[in-house]
Design a protein around this motif. Structure first.
Motif, short mmCIF file in Angstrom:
data_model
loop_
_atom_site.label_atom_id
_atom_site.label_comp_id
_atom_site.label_asym_id
_atom_site.label_seq_id
_atom_site.Cartn_x
_atom_site.Cartn_y
_atom_site.Cartn_z
N GLY A 62 8.76 37.90 34.82
CA GLY A 62 8.07 37.99 36.09
C GLY A 62 8.00 36.64 36.76
N MET A 63 8.43 36.59 38.03
CA MET A 63 8.40 35.37 38.83
C MET A 63 7.66 35.70 40.14
SD MET A 63 12.21 34.06 37.61
CE MET A 63 12.84 33.84 39.22
N SER A 64 7.76 34.81 41.12
CA SER A 64 6.93 35.01 42.33
C SER A 64 7.14 36.37 42.99
CB SER A 64 7.22 33.90 43.35
OG SER A 64 6.81 32.65 42.85
N HIS A 65 8.38 36.85 43.02
CA HIS A 65 8.67 38.05 43.80
C HIS A 65 8.50 39.35 43.01
CE1 HIS A 65 12.36 37.41 41.61
NE2 HIS A 65 12.72 38.64 41.88
N ALA A 102 13.28 37.13 29.96
CA ALA A 102 14.40 37.58 30.79
C ALA A 102 14.19 37.14 32.23
CB ALA A 102 14.56 39.10 30.73
N ILE A 103 15.33 36.96 32.90
CA ILE A 103 15.36 36.72 34.35
C ILE A 103 16.28 37.79 34.94
CG2 ILE A 103 15.78 35.05 36.18
CD1 ILE A 103 15.98 32.86 34.02
N PRO A 104 15.74 38.97 35.26
CA PRO A 104 16.60 40.02 35.79
C PRO A 104 17.20 39.62 37.14
CG PRO A 104 14.45 40.89 35.18
CD PRO A 104 14.34 39.40 35.15
N GLU A 156 9.35 23.66 33.04
CA GLU A 156 10.36 22.81 33.66
C GLU A 156 11.75 23.27 33.23
OE1 GLU A 156 10.42 20.16 35.73
OE2 GLU A 156 8.26 19.95 36.08
N ASN A 157 12.72 23.14 34.14
CA ASN A 157 14.10 23.57 33.88
C ASN A 157 15.05 22.44 33.53
OD1 ASN A 157 12.79 25.50 35.74
ND2 ASN A 157 14.74 26.61 35.52
N TYR A 158 14.74 21.24 33.99
CA TYR A 158 15.71 20.14 33.87
C TYR A 158 15.07 19.05 33.03
CZ TYR A 158 17.27 22.77 37.90
OH TYR A 158 17.64 23.80 38.74
N ALA A 180 8.18 26.62 48.84
CA ALA A 180 9.63 26.63 48.64
C ALA A 180 10.10 25.33 47.98
CB ALA A 180 10.34 26.82 49.97
N ARG A 181 11.16 25.46 47.17
CA ARG A 181 11.69 24.27 46.50
C ARG A 181 12.65 23.52 47.41
NH1 ARG A 181 10.86 27.72 42.27
NH2 ARG A 181 12.74 28.93 42.61
N ASP A 182 12.59 22.18 47.33
CA ASP A 182 13.51 21.33 48.09
C ASP A 182 14.40 20.64 47.07
OD1 ASP A 182 14.87 19.56 49.58
OD2 ASP A 182 13.12 18.44 50.29
N SER A 214 7.22 23.94 37.82
CA SER A 214 7.12 22.79 38.73
C SER A 214 8.45 22.09 38.99
CB SER A 214 6.09 21.80 38.18
OG SER A 214 6.36 21.49 36.83
N LYS A 215 9.56 22.76 38.69
CA LYS A 215 10.85 22.11 38.94
C LYS A 215 10.96 21.70 40.41
CE LYS A 215 13.46 26.42 39.60
NZ LYS A 215 13.15 27.58 38.77
N THR A 216 11.50 20.54 40.64
CA THR A 216 11.68 19.88 41.95
C THR A 216 10.37 19.38 42.56
OG1 THR A 216 11.49 21.68 43.60
CG2 THR A 216 13.63 21.48 42.44
N VAL A 271 3.76 35.07 32.98
CA VAL A 271 4.53 35.12 34.22
C VAL A 271 4.84 33.67 34.60
CG1 VAL A 271 3.78 37.37 35.07
CG2 VAL A 271 2.38 35.34 35.57
N ARG A 272 6.09 33.44 35.02
CA ARG A 272 6.56 32.08 35.32
C ARG A 272 6.66 31.93 36.84
NH1 ARG A 272 10.44 34.51 32.23
NH2 ARG A 272 11.73 34.30 34.09
N ILE A 273 5.73 31.18 37.43
CA ILE A 273 5.58 31.20 38.88
C ILE A 273 5.80 29.81 39.49
CG2 ILE A 273 4.07 31.81 40.80
CD1 ILE A 273 4.73 34.18 38.93
N GLY A 274 6.77 29.72 40.39
CA GLY A 274 7.02 28.48 41.10
C GLY A 274 6.63 28.59 42.57
N THR A 275 7.45 29.31 43.33
CA THR A 275 7.31 29.35 44.79
C THR A 275 5.91 29.78 45.25
OG1 THR A 275 9.62 30.01 44.77
CG2 THR A 275 8.45 30.19 46.86
N ALA A 276 5.33 30.78 44.62
CA ALA A 276 4.03 31.29 45.07
C ALA A 276 2.92 30.27 44.83
CB ALA A 276 3.69 32.61 44.36
C1 LIG Z 1 12.45 28.61 38.93
C2 LIG Z 1 12.13 29.54 37.84
C3 LIG Z 1 10.99 30.34 37.88
C4 LIG Z 1 10.04 30.39 39.07
O1 LIG Z 1 10.61 31.13 40.10
P1 LIG Z 1 9.81 31.46 41.47
O2 LIG Z 1 10.61 32.55 42.06
O3 LIG Z 1 9.84 30.22 42.28
O4 LIG Z 1 8.45 31.87 41.10
C5 LIG Z 1 10.71 31.14 36.79
N1 LIG Z 1 11.52 31.17 35.71
C6 LIG Z 1 12.63 30.41 35.63
C7 LIG Z 1 13.47 30.47 34.41
C8 LIG Z 1 12.96 29.58 36.69
O5 LIG Z 1 14.09 28.86 36.61
#
Ligand SMILES: *Cc1c(COP(=O)(O)O)cnc(C)c1O
Length: 228
Positions: A197-200, A162-164, A56-58, A222-224, A35-37, A213-218
């Motif tokens: 794993g993220m949205s894409h 990981a965030i490849p 959360e990232n921040y 989109a983040r502002d 839920s960042k932003t 799986v860590r999902i924001g955008t989906a």
């Molecule tokens: C922002 C973020 C996500 C989510 O990414 P989306 O592409 O929006 O799903 C997942 N993991 C980390 C570490 C992030 O910073």
């Protein structure tokens, strides 16, 4: 416009399809809503639709939302880069930390975890993309780091994260996630968590064993960054 509840349902179906395609139980893949932003009101709406884990990232942004959402039974995950001077607040206010990449941070989190709390769940972030990525420890450093972290009293090592490097190529996505899965099996097959794993790229991550799986955008759109 689709609501957050619609997005959550669509995402749950995507996760279920990916799990079934991989011959896995859908319940073995958990959703972390990133839920960042996004405002606390969006997290509240998602909670009403059934989500329980928030990433959360921040730190400052997260603490603000936590203060607004104390009435909800949420589990909070810290997933962003960690500076030493932030470890105390992270140890005091989160249940999970996915982004531990060096021993000093793990030591501080263990020392600073309040004694009346359960041990802090942590994942070690690994760089599986080589020079293309700067975050995460190197695979070479991992065995020693795992052993040292497992000796700490107030953190519980759960697995790897990981965030490849982003790519649209499914085979490349799976190669990176497979590296993390193999590393987990090598360092300690008893660890139960692969945060990847993220949205894409969640389908590729689930095919390779993702448990979070860590999902924001989906979920949130989109983040502002201007809104933070
Ligand atoms: C922002 C973020 C996500 C989510 O990414 P989306 O592409 O929006 O799903 C997942 N993991 C980390 C570490 C992030 O910073």
């Amino acid at each position: 416009m689709s609501t957050l509840a619609d997005n959550l349902n669509t995402l749950a179906a995507r996760i279920q399809r990916a799990a079934e395609a991989a011959g896995r139980a859908p319940a073995s893949v958990k959703l972390l809503a990133v839920s960042k932003t996004k405002p606390a009101s969006a997290v509240r709406e998602l909670y009403a639709a059934g989500a329980r884990d928030v990433g959360e990232n921040y730190l400052q942004e997260a603490l603000g939302k936590q203060a607004e959402l104390t009435d909800l039974a949420l589990t909070w995950h810290f997933i962003g880069p960690i500076q030493s001077n932030k470890t105390r607040a992270i140890a005091e206010n989160f249940d999970w930390v996915h982004s531990v990449d060096r021993l000093k941070i793990a030591q501080r989190l263990s020392e600073q975890r309040p004694t009346d709390c359960e041990p802090l769940n942590i994942c070690l972030q690994v760089n599986v993309s080589g020079e293309a990525s700067k975050s995460g420890c190197s695979p070479d450093e991992l065995p020693a780091l795992v052993a040292a972290v497992q000796a700490l009293p107030n953190v519980k090592l759960r697995g790897l994260m990981a965030i490849p490097e982003p790519t649209d190529d499914r085979a490349e996505q799976e190669q990176a996630f497979a590296r993390l899965r193999l590393l987990l099996e090598q360092v300690d097959p008893n660890l139960d968590t692969l945060s990847m794993g993220m949205s894409h790229d969640l389908e590729a991550a689930i095919a390779q064993g993702a448990t979070w799986v860590r999902i924001g955008t989906a979920l949130f759109g989109a983040r502002d960054y201007g809104a933070v």
